[in-house]
Design an enzyme around this catalytic site. Sequence first.
Site, PDB file in Angstrom:
ATOM      1  N   ASP A   1       0.689  -5.570   0.680  1.00  0.00           N
ATOM      2  CA  ASP A   1       1.820  -5.962   1.518  1.00  0.00           C
ATOM      3  C   ASP A   1       1.290  -6.432   2.881  1.00  0.00           C
ATOM      4  OD1 ASP A   1       1.176  -3.511   2.651  1.00  0.00           O
ATOM      5  OD2 ASP A   1       3.244  -2.869   2.910  1.00  0.00           O
TER       6      ASP A   1
ATOM      7  N   GLU B   1       2.721   7.900  -3.734  1.00  0.00           N
ATOM      8  CA  GLU B   1       4.162   7.889  -3.908  1.00  0.00           C
ATOM      9  C   GLU B   1       4.542   6.653  -4.710  1.00  0.00           C
ATOM     10  OE1 GLU B   1       6.043   7.839  -0.109  1.00  0.00           O
ATOM     11  OE2 GLU B   1       5.419   5.803   0.382  1.00  0.00           O
ATOM     12  N   GLU B   2       5.674   6.729  -5.385  1.00  0.00           N
ATOM     13  CA  GLU B   2       6.057   5.673  -6.323  1.00  0.00           C
ATOM     14  C   GLU B   2       6.258   4.308  -5.656  1.00  0.00           C
ATOM     15  OE1 GLU B   2       9.425   4.412  -6.143  1.00  0.00           O
ATOM     16  OE2 GLU B   2       9.626   5.669  -4.355  1.00  0.00           O
ATOM     17  N   ALA B   3       6.448   4.290  -4.357  1.00  0.00           N
ATOM     18  CA  ALA B   3       6.653   3.035  -3.636  1.00  0.00           C
ATOM     19  C   ALA B   3       5.322   2.347  -3.346  1.00  0.00           C
ATOM     20  CB  ALA B   3       7.421   3.290  -2.346  1.00  0.00           C
TER      21      ALA B   3
ATOM     22  N   SER C   1       5.205  -3.229   8.875  1.00  0.00           N
ATOM     23  CA  SER C   1       4.813  -3.168   7.468  1.00  0.00           C
ATOM     24  C   SER C   1       5.447  -4.302   6.673  1.00  0.00           C
ATOM     25  CB  SER C   1       5.163  -1.800   6.881  1.00  0.00           C
ATOM     26  OG  SER C   1       4.647  -1.664   5.577  1.00  0.00           O
ATOM     27  N   HIS C   2       6.376  -3.967   5.765  1.00  0.00           N
ATOM     28  CA  HIS C   2       6.981  -4.959   4.877  1.00  0.00           C
ATOM     29  C   HIS C   2       8.412  -5.310   5.286  1.00  0.00           C
ATOM     30  CE1 HIS C   2       7.590  -0.855   3.369  1.00  0.00           C
ATOM     31  NE2 HIS C   2       8.828  -1.268   3.201  1.00  0.00           N
TER      32      HIS C   2
ATOM     33  N   THR D   1       9.127  12.771   0.190  1.00  0.00           N
ATOM     34  CA  THR D   1       8.704  11.373   0.220  1.00  0.00           C
ATOM     35  C   THR D   1       8.157  10.989   1.592  1.00  0.00           C
ATOM     36  OG1 THR D   1      10.378  10.790  -1.413  1.00  0.00           O
ATOM     37  CG2 THR D   1       9.484   9.001  -0.103  1.00  0.00           C
TER      38      THR D   1
ATOM     39  N   ARG E   1      -0.068  -1.038   1.259  1.00  0.00           N
ATOM     40  CA  ARG E   1       0.434  -0.879  -0.106  1.00  0.00           C
ATOM     41  C   ARG E   1      -0.292  -1.839  -1.042  1.00  0.00           C
ATOM     42  NH1 ARG E   1       6.906   0.311  -0.100  1.00  0.00           N
ATOM     43  NH2 ARG E   1       7.029   1.407   1.873  1.00  0.00           N
TER      44      ARG E   1
ATOM     45  N   THR F   1       9.964  10.329  12.619  1.00  0.00           N
ATOM     46  CA  THR F   1       8.646  10.575  12.034  1.00  0.00           C
ATOM     47  C   THR F   1       7.931   9.283  11.657  1.00  0.00           C
ATOM     48  OG1 THR F   1       9.729  10.910   9.894  1.00  0.00           O
ATOM     49  CG2 THR F   1       9.195  12.870  11.179  1.00  0.00           C
TER      50      THR F   1
END
Length: 608
Positions: free
Chosen positions: A319, A418-420, A152-153, A394, A324, A52
């Site tokens: 990021d 989301e918390e991230a 991404s990161h 998540t 983010r 996904t």
Amino acid sequence: MSATNPSIEKLVKEWLRLDKNESTRKEIELLWQQRRTDELEKRLRKRIEFGTAGLRGKMEAGFARMNDLTIIQASQGLCAYVLENIADASVRGVVIGYDHRHNSERWAMLTAAAFAAKNMKVHLLRGKVHTPMVPFSLKRLCAACGVMITASHNPKDDNGYKVYWENGVQIVEPHDKGIAKSIEAHLEPGQYDPSSILSSSLCVDVTESMQGKYLLYLQGLSSPSTNSPETIRVVNTSMHGVSHAILTKVFASLGRQPFVSVIEQETPDPDFPTVKFPNPEEKGNLILDAPTSQFLNRLQDLAMRRGEEEKVNYVLAQDPDADRFAAAERRPDGKWTQFTGDQLGTLFAAAVLESYRGSGKQLNKLAMVASTVSSKMIAAMAKAEGFRFLECLTGFKYIGNTALVAVSEGFEVPFGYEEAIGFMFGDEVRDKDGVAATIVFLDLVTSLQARGKTAFSYLQELYQQYGYFQTSNSYFICTEAATINKIFARLREFPGEVRRAAYPKAIAGLAIVQVRDLTIGYDSSNAPTYKPTLPLSSGHMIQFKAESPTKDEEIFLTLRTSGTEPKIKYYLEGKGSDAAKVAGLLSRVVTELGDIWLQADLNGLGRP
């Protein structure tokens, strides 16, 4: 490759037959000459898995890695699947973007060439765009799908292939499985020239037009009352990523005072020279194991030092692919408050609520979304104020799709998180967007400053109004899958418990009042079926809610395995009226969790 179990020599020969890139061919040839069979097994035995999140992995030769061949195979399979499942896909086309990582531009062009070879229109975003530009452009252009080349990161040696469906959201089941199957059916690579795609009549450069529309979208998100040269001055870093250029344009279009850039991290650099890892979730030296804290820990030497020099009150960061956002505030005593993802989510939710209420709309038509491991504070706000709170698994593939379902039911969903440190705003980008989050945060703190407040002081007011919430997220290290399975099996048959599902009944003196096991499909609060409303998790995932006899203290605990790392992660949140008491409660829960529930010493679990 054979469906049986081919020898490593056959795998080497198959790779050399398929791969047309001289550099990665030489990698495999050299490994074979050196008879480094263990390394060849790692690279060739299993194919990189399409899920996904699309593809993500290390850039090197091999079927299990990111390289020209696996990009071509993924693109051929994705294109075939899209053409088969989406009406008018060839005319609607694909949106393709890329960031600054090694190979990103080349792989974007290879992807474009593979789609164009099947007469599918290509909307190309050039010049190292930030990830949210792909879902934004996909929606504006009514394209059939989107691909963003980014990791991404992740560490500098990684890259990725992120896929969006026609609804502008990252792919979910059953499309991930369908695309994976289609890739397997289209492994024979075509001949593609990435340098010629720009001259193809099927390829259209939409970068300038889409960025112009994106700037207008952000102007719509921004509060007109704060669009003035007097807005708050901040330090911002792009972490050697792509946010600096687009943020410079955004600030100018909004008439904002230019931000102070961390020059050493301003230019996109795929080697990330001033940070060991560009990952905001990488464990740092701070006490909190929250993504924001870890991210900002990486920024202290440069961004916070610049903040001190410039005497600004806020340090902001995105990021590397700018989806983010993180922030810190310098308080009157000179100390920095590093906001967690949940704290930022609370601040954003309050701002969205205030704006929605000010518009005169009915709150019963407002909905907000958060992942199930994020803070329950928005749920408390929703209960008190009368709007709808939606919870999902998540990942923004779930947050975005949950928002779309709510919209189809007549709700407006202007915010999800989301918390991230991922935040979604408005209806134009159903994905996390660090640039949009930057603008919304600046609007908020500018408005607060006019009222003699700061983000930190406003957060304390929200705690007073809705209850004090504090998180403590971390993990235990376990490299043995059998040990992890044994630990979770024990939690499901906890010693001394005899009932329908024998989970633990208490922790740190609080009674467990709800258990939701998203691995086996059990929710103690949903009688008589005991079936959870959330979809099941592919790995271990159990959630617990516990409360004191007077219900003035509560904890929410999620235990889950990591899909990419040898970890048992825990997401812990406490709620109460007193910050010191909640902190003490969380400490006791963590101790009992490790010593008794997970038997960390007995099972040889590592601690960060």
